[in-house]
Design a protein around this motif. Structure first.
Motif, mmCIF file in Angstrom:
data_model
loop_
_atom_site.group_PDB
_atom_site.id
_atom_site.type_symbol
_atom_site.label_atom_id
_atom_site.label_comp_id
_atom_site.label_asym_id
_atom_site.label_seq_id
_atom_site.Cartn_x
_atom_site.Cartn_y
_atom_site.Cartn_z
ATOM 1 N N LYS A 1 2.455 3.736 -0.008
ATOM 2 C CA LYS A 1 1.679 3.910 -1.222
ATOM 3 C C LYS A 1 0.626 4.979 -0.950
ATOM 4 O O LYS A 1 -0.173 4.845 -0.030
ATOM 5 C CB LYS A 1 1.032 2.582 -1.591
ATOM 6 C CG LYS A 1 0.336 2.585 -2.928
ATOM 7 C CD LYS A 1 -0.122 1.197 -3.298
ATOM 8 C CE LYS A 1 -1.327 0.800 -2.445
ATOM 9 N NZ LYS A 1 -1.840 -0.532 -2.789
ATOM 10 N N ARG A 2 0.645 6.074 -1.733
ATOM 11 C CA ARG A 2 -0.307 7.157 -1.498
ATOM 12 C C ARG A 2 -1.599 6.947 -2.290
ATOM 13 O O ARG A 2 -2.657 7.374 -1.885
ATOM 14 C CB ARG A 2 0.304 8.495 -1.897
ATOM 15 C CG ARG A 2 1.521 8.881 -1.084
ATOM 16 C CD ARG A 2 1.150 9.183 0.347
ATOM 17 N NE ARG A 2 2.306 9.668 1.073
ATOM 18 C CZ ARG A 2 2.578 9.352 2.328
ATOM 19 N NH1 ARG A 2 1.789 8.522 2.987
ATOM 20 N NH2 ARG A 2 3.623 9.843 2.926
ATOM 21 N N ALA B 1 12.402 2.170 4.921
ATOM 22 C CA ALA B 1 12.472 2.514 3.503
ATOM 23 C C ALA B 1 11.165 2.166 2.810
ATOM 24 O O ALA B 1 10.708 2.875 1.922
ATOM 25 C CB ALA B 1 13.639 1.784 2.846
ATOM 26 N N VAL B 2 10.595 1.032 3.199
ATOM 27 C CA VAL B 2 9.255 0.678 2.733
ATOM 28 C C VAL B 2 8.430 0.458 3.981
ATOM 29 O O VAL B 2 8.851 -0.244 4.903
ATOM 30 C CB VAL B 2 9.284 -0.589 1.856
ATOM 31 C CG1 VAL B 2 7.878 -1.079 1.577
ATOM 32 C CG2 VAL B 2 10.011 -0.301 0.551
ATOM 33 N N ASP B 3 7.259 1.075 4.035
ATOM 34 C CA ASP B 3 6.537 1.138 5.299
ATOM 35 C C ASP B 3 5.078 0.701 5.114
ATOM 36 O O ASP B 3 4.201 1.508 4.865
ATOM 37 C CB ASP B 3 6.616 2.593 5.808
ATOM 38 C CG ASP B 3 6.152 2.706 7.248
ATOM 39 O OD1 ASP B 3 5.809 1.670 7.843
ATOM 40 O OD2 ASP B 3 6.132 3.841 7.750
ATOM 41 N N GLY B 4 4.869 -0.602 5.173
ATOM 42 C CA GLY B 4 3.498 -1.106 5.119
ATOM 43 C C GLY B 4 2.872 -1.048 3.744
ATOM 44 O O GLY B 4 1.857 -0.399 3.536
ATOM 45 N N LEU B 5 3.485 -1.742 2.796
ATOM 46 C CA LEU B 5 3.017 -1.691 1.415
ATOM 47 C C LEU B 5 2.131 -2.907 1.111
ATOM 48 O O LEU B 5 2.511 -4.046 1.362
ATOM 49 C CB LEU B 5 4.235 -1.675 0.481
ATOM 50 C CG LEU B 5 3.993 -1.516 -1.010
ATOM 51 C CD1 LEU B 5 3.417 -0.148 -1.323
ATOM 52 C CD2 LEU B 5 5.297 -1.709 -1.775
ATOM 53 N N ALA C 1 1.166 2.850 -8.921
ATOM 54 C CA ALA C 1 1.087 3.112 -7.488
ATOM 55 C C ALA C 1 1.944 4.335 -7.237
ATOM 56 O O ALA C 1 3.099 4.382 -7.661
ATOM 57 C CB ALA C 1 1.622 1.920 -6.704
ATOM 58 N N ILE C 2 1.377 5.347 -6.607
ATOM 59 C CA ILE C 2 2.157 6.536 -6.284
ATOM 60 C C ILE C 2 2.772 6.337 -4.911
ATOM 61 O O ILE C 2 2.079 6.072 -3.934
ATOM 62 C CB ILE C 2 1.282 7.802 -6.327
ATOM 63 C CG1 ILE C 2 0.821 8.034 -7.775
ATOM 64 C CG2 ILE C 2 2.051 9.012 -5.806
ATOM 65 C CD1 ILE C 2 -0.099 9.217 -7.942
ATOM 66 N N MET C 3 4.112 6.409 -4.887
ATOM 67 C CA MET C 3 4.835 6.116 -3.645
ATOM 68 C C MET C 3 5.441 7.382 -3.082
ATOM 69 O O MET C 3 5.908 8.245 -3.815
ATOM 70 C CB MET C 3 5.978 5.136 -3.918
ATOM 71 C CG MET C 3 5.580 3.817 -4.533
ATOM 72 S SD MET C 3 5.403 2.509 -3.317
ATOM 73 C CE MET C 3 6.963 2.553 -2.478
ATOM 74 N N GLU C 4 5.437 7.450 -1.741
ATOM 75 C CA GLU C 4 6.140 8.538 -1.076
ATOM 76 C C GLU C 4 6.536 8.065 0.301
ATOM 77 O O GLU C 4 5.716 7.469 1.003
ATOM 78 C CB GLU C 4 5.257 9.781 -0.969
ATOM 79 C CG GLU C 4 6.030 10.994 -0.466
ATOM 80 C CD GLU C 4 5.110 12.129 -0.048
ATOM 81 O OE1 GLU C 4 5.511 13.271 -0.203
ATOM 82 O OE2 GLU C 4 4.011 11.854 0.452
ATOM 83 N N ALA C 5 7.787 8.323 0.670
ATOM 84 C CA ALA C 5 8.298 7.979 1.999
ATOM 85 C C ALA C 5 7.975 6.533 2.384
ATOM 86 O O ALA C 5 7.579 6.250 3.502
ATOM 87 C CB ALA C 5 7.754 8.946 3.045
ATOM 88 N N GLY C 6 8.132 5.635 1.419
ATOM 89 C CA GLY C 6 7.966 4.214 1.713
ATOM 90 C C GLY C 6 6.528 3.753 1.763
ATOM 91 O O GLY C 6 6.247 2.592 2.051
#
Lengths: 382, 310
Positions: free
Chosen positions: B215-216, B22-26, B208-213
């Motif tokens: 930060k883009r 759900a969160v991937d390496g933030l 922070a723009i987030m997508e698929a867990g």
């Protein structure tokens, strides 16, 4: 340092406010004990009377009619049908119109004359004719209580048939009935009802307590506050302790008015014992609440606890009559211990010291329950 | 920038639910005294990330430090210092406004005179004074939101977490709500907010723009718009739907979306004169007007995520 206390009181106050506004629940607090007491107090009766029976009289004599009247006079059975033969009688039992059939054979007069129960002197015991009973009962034996009620007629004296005073014989044993000499079932049932109703309401209320916060979406906020699980648990059960005590007063007070329930002088012991039981039930409810994922599940779990509390605790059936393993299982339920305690306090004038084992057990159950509930309550969402 | 100016520092934050990341390496660094926004669609991991920052969820991997405290180890100490406003209204609907506030104030250890003073203060500040005896469950979305915010700031937290605070609120209340947030920032509070509204994100100091867990992109909205890898060109004319269909997938075009009577086209930065580039493209045949416009945050969002990123 005052923070835990003030937090507990905040939760207590919040629960009280919510409870006060939940008219339905609040009504149940009063109505459940009221209705159940009146219903069960009058309805449950283990001394069985007026069992419907059919008579098949092949003798058709004055003697047979008197014998039927004598049997009816015991009030154990009530003749509702007169049938011609045994086949019809069996059909009547199968159809549940009657519970037993009283069969009088055509040689009834000879049988009565030779029966020792008639009190016409004792014929030689070697005479085979004398060992024959005078009539037969065909009983629907599926219900053991009905069966044993009719079995109690087995040795009915027949001396009255000859206008002799009955009960001349000396019983082998003298039986002195303490505490409930009139053998009224209500005396035993009403104190037991306190245990059943408290089990039901206490566990039901608290089993919903935590899961309700979750279902209504309050949990996420609550676990984001510094409140400690044990503070939450304690604050949540305090209102129900009062409710439990109110219900106890209603049941015992009304039991006194309606069923002449006697009161021993052990009011303080009764208060402490009831408090212990309320605590044990509430903590059990809290544990269930930490397991249940929805209020529906919480209710199902309550029923799961409630049924054995009714059936195994000694409320309905004597504890001693159960197999040893069932007795061990029954010991696990707070209701079993409370059943013993409250009947002791109310009926036998026992004191807390006499029943200290049950008291300790319930106290231990309460403490353990609170610890388990607080431990199981996670301030995390994962 | 000194260490004390950092309120949140997270490194390599991962949260897996049964294999789903759900969160991937933030990685996050949030400074004091600003409104920091998580912008992203539903299910992008904003809420999960926020829950890990407050200690509600245990990270599968990574470290979190909030206000100098290690989370989730010191989560309970942290709870006195942070305020949290949940996505759905989570106060008690069957209690009045005053009862709710009183309850929460006591939970946070406010008692006696201090409590009644603070209660009067927040009720005045959030226009709840006349609603004291109203049941929270019977109030409008805007009123509930004010109550939720009032509750979250009762104990004067240094750091405020708001999870989609305005999703159930009308535009008027929303604007007012943001004014209140800026008042709080002025008073020294730092705020972390999640949103899927572009206009709301634009009000944040940093996003922070987030997508698929993941930060883009992150930074100040203005900088993000300036650094966007695309120019924005708007096209007017008939048959915009056809033009859009033809443009999508065509060379140099990152995205095209209709906005009323205009088609908003994102042209890759590498193309030097996007207006002429589009005018010369056969796909735009029939267009009456083609002009370059100022980018907005939605354009940033589109270029940073999904189809625009590629």
């Amino acid at each position: 340092m005052m923070r835990p206390l003030s937090r507990i009181s905040a939760i207590f106050g919040k629960e009280l406010n919510q409870l006060r506004r939940d008219r339905m629940t609040f009504g149940m607090v009063i109505m459940i004990p009221l209705i159940q007491l009146v219903l069960f107090g009058y309805a449950i009766n283990t001394s069985i009377r007026d069992i419907p029976v059919a008579v098949v009289d092949h003798s058709q004599t004055g003697l047979s009619r008197i014998l039927i009247q004598m049997v009816e006079a015991t009030r154990v059975v009530k003749v509702t049908e007169r049938l011609n033969n045994v086949a019809e009688a069996e059909a009547a039992i199968k159809a549940a119109r009657v519970r037993a059939v009283f069969f009088l054979p055509d040689d009834l007069s000879q049988r009565v004359a030779r029966s020792p129960a008639a009190g016409l002197g004792t014929p030689p015991s070697t005479d085979e004719e004398t060992s024959r009973p005078v009539a037969q009962w065909v009983v629907d034996g599926s219900d053991t209580m009905i069966a044993s009620a009719i079995k109690s007629l087995r040795n009915m004296p027949l001396a009255e048939l000859n206008r002799q005073a009955p009960n001349r014989s000396t019983p082998t044993f003298e039986v002195a009935l303490f505490y409930n000499p009139e053998q009224r079932t209500a005396i035993n049932i009403v104190p037991g009802l306190v245990g059943i109703i408290l089990t039901m309401t206490m566990i039901m209320f608290t089993s919903a307590a935590i899961v309700r916060e979750r279902e209504r979406g309050n949990m996420e906020m609550l676990i984001n506050t510094p409140v400690r699980p044990i503070e939450l648990m304690i604050g949540k059960i305090i209102p129900y302790i009062f409710i439990g005590l109110i219900q106890t007063v209603i049941i015992l007070g009304l039991g006194h008015v309606l069923f002449n329930l006697p009161f021993g002088a052990k009011t303080l012991d009764l208060f402490v014992g009831t408090l212990l039981f309320i605590g044990a039930s509430l903590s059990l409810g809290l544990v269930l609440s930490t397991i249940a994922q929805s209020q529906l599940q919480a209710t199902q779990m309550t029923v799961f606890v409630l049924l054995p509390s009714i059936l195994l605790s000694g409320f309905m059936f004597p504890y001693e009559g159960m197999p040893v393993i069932a007795q061990y299982i029954a010991e696990a339920f707070p209701a079993t211990h409370f059943m013993r305690m409250i009947r002791g306090f109310v009926l036998r004038d026992a004191s807390l010291a006499d029943l200290y084992r049950d008291a300790f057990w319930m106290f231990g159950f309460f403490v353990l329950g609170m610890i388990v509930a607080a431990f199981r309550f996670k301030k995390r969402l994962d | 920038m000194s260490e004390t100016d950092i309120v949140i520092r997270a490194e390599g934050l991962v949260k897996s639910f049964k294999g789903f990341r759900a969160v991937d390496g933030l990685d996050l660094t949030i400074e004091r005294g600003m409104i920091y926004g998580f912008l992203g669609p539903n299910g992008c991991g904003k809420t999960t990330a926020m829950r890990m920052l407050t200690g509600l969820l245990t990270p599968t991997e990574g470290t979190v430090e909030v206000l100098g405290l290690s989370v989730p180890k010191d989560a309970e100490t942290l709870k006195y210092k942070i305020g949290y406003m949940t996505q759905t209204f989570s106060l008690y609907g069957d209690l009045t406004v005053r009862e709710n506030l009183n309850f929460m104030a006591t939970i946070y250890g406010l008692t006696g005179k201090k409590r009644s003073q603070r209660l009067a203060e927040v009720m005045d500040c959030y226009a709840l004074s006349d609603l004291g005896e109203r049941f929270a469950g019977k109030m409008s979305g805007g009123q509930r939101q004010r109550l939720a915010l009032a509750t979250a700031v009762l104990h004067e937290p240094q750091l405020l977490f708001l999870d989609e605070p305005t999703s159930a609120v009308d535009p008027e209340s929303r604007r007012h709500f943001w004014e209140q947030l800026f008042d709080l920032v002025e008073g020294g509070t730092s705020i972390v907010v999640t949103t899927h509204f572009m206009d709301e994100a634009e009000r944040c100091h940093k996003i922070a723009i987030m997508e698929a867990g993941q930060k883009r992109a992150d930074g100040r909205p203005k900088d993000l718009m300036a650094a966007m890898g695309a120019n924005v060109v708007e096209i007017e004319g008939p048959n915009l739907r056809d033009i859009r269909r033809r443009l999508l997938g065509s060379d140099g075009i990152m995205a095209a979306a209709q906005l009323g009577a205009r088609l908003r086209v994102l042209v890759r930065q590498e193309i030097p004169d996007p207006e002429t580039f589009l005018k010369e493209k056969p796909e735009t045949h029939g267009a009456t007007l083609i002009e370059k416009v100022r980018p907005n945050l939605e354009d940033v969002f589109v270029t940073a995520t999904g189809e625009g990123r590629q």
